[in-house]
Design a protein around this motif. Sequence first.
Motif, short mmCIF file in Angstrom:
data_model
loop_
_atom_site.label_atom_id
_atom_site.label_comp_id
_atom_site.label_asym_id
_atom_site.label_seq_id
_atom_site.Cartn_x
_atom_site.Cartn_y
_atom_site.Cartn_z
N ARG A 142 0.78 4.06 -2.88
CA ARG A 142 0.52 5.47 -2.53
C ARG A 142 1.66 6.36 -3.03
O ARG A 142 1.42 7.45 -3.55
CB ARG A 142 0.36 5.60 -1.02
CG ARG A 142 -0.02 7.00 -0.57
CD ARG A 142 -0.35 7.01 0.92
NE ARG A 142 -0.72 8.33 1.36
CZ ARG A 142 0.15 9.24 1.79
NH1 ARG A 142 1.43 8.95 1.82
NH2 ARG A 142 -0.26 10.43 2.19
N ARG A 176 1.27 6.79 -6.76
CA ARG A 176 0.19 7.73 -7.08
C ARG A 176 0.63 9.17 -6.88
O ARG A 176 0.32 10.06 -7.69
CB ARG A 176 -1.04 7.44 -6.22
CG ARG A 176 -1.79 6.18 -6.64
CD ARG A 176 -3.00 5.93 -5.75
NE ARG A 176 -3.92 7.04 -5.82
CZ ARG A 176 -4.39 7.69 -4.75
NH1 ARG A 176 -4.02 7.35 -3.54
NH2 ARG A 176 -5.24 8.68 -4.91
N ARG A 205 0.83 -1.21 0.00
CA ARG A 205 0.00 0.00 0.00
C ARG A 205 0.86 1.25 0.00
O ARG A 205 0.52 2.25 -0.65
CB ARG A 205 -0.92 0.00 1.22
CG ARG A 205 -2.04 -1.02 1.14
CD ARG A 205 -2.91 -0.96 2.36
NE ARG A 205 -3.51 0.35 2.51
CZ ARG A 205 -4.18 0.75 3.59
NH1 ARG A 205 -4.34 -0.09 4.60
NH2 ARG A 205 -4.71 1.94 3.64
#
Length: 201
Positions: free
Chosen positions: A13, A16, A9
Amino acid sequence: MSAESTGLRARIRYGRLTFRHWRWGRPFWAGLLTIVAGVPIAYFPYANLTLGQLTVRMATTAGSDSLIIGVLLGVLGLTMWFQSSVRIFSGVAAILLSLVSLVKSNFGGFLVGFLCALIGGALAVAWTPGTPAADEPGEKAERPDGVPDAGGDGFEPVPGLSDAPAVPAQAGDPYAQPEPVPAGAVADDETTEKNGRHRAG
């Protein structure tokens, strides 16, 4: 939750956020629309439409022109992404190619490619890089309590104390070496007691 899922994750992140910063620094949507516009313009003249047992070939004599226009629109879209300094040239060229595709490529890929290229070129011409807002000269910074700071070193004056320096001013050069005093002599600034009286230099 395992450590591997947390690490995955975190990497997603981070990816992104990296993509978001990259996207904000260039006319991203203009380039994307221009690349998408090249697909129907180049594809439809070489495609066959099958309706039941009926095959409709949409190829025209200008098939090579459609391919060239589609490839050029794709190159212009990539140029908007990776060479944003020439975005105005790329936008104007995309608009002109979209107009040419109306005549040369099945009404601009049945108006889909024409509209995408037209909007993408207009967005590229209108896009400008953002600049961070700078404080205007003379603007006072605010302290955490919301009261504007008047500047200075950040210390508030203590009531009852004057602004005079704490150390008395020295006469002459403060970095000069003191004059040597001969042995047995008394310096002028010393106070001696002689005959019961004080003598000040």
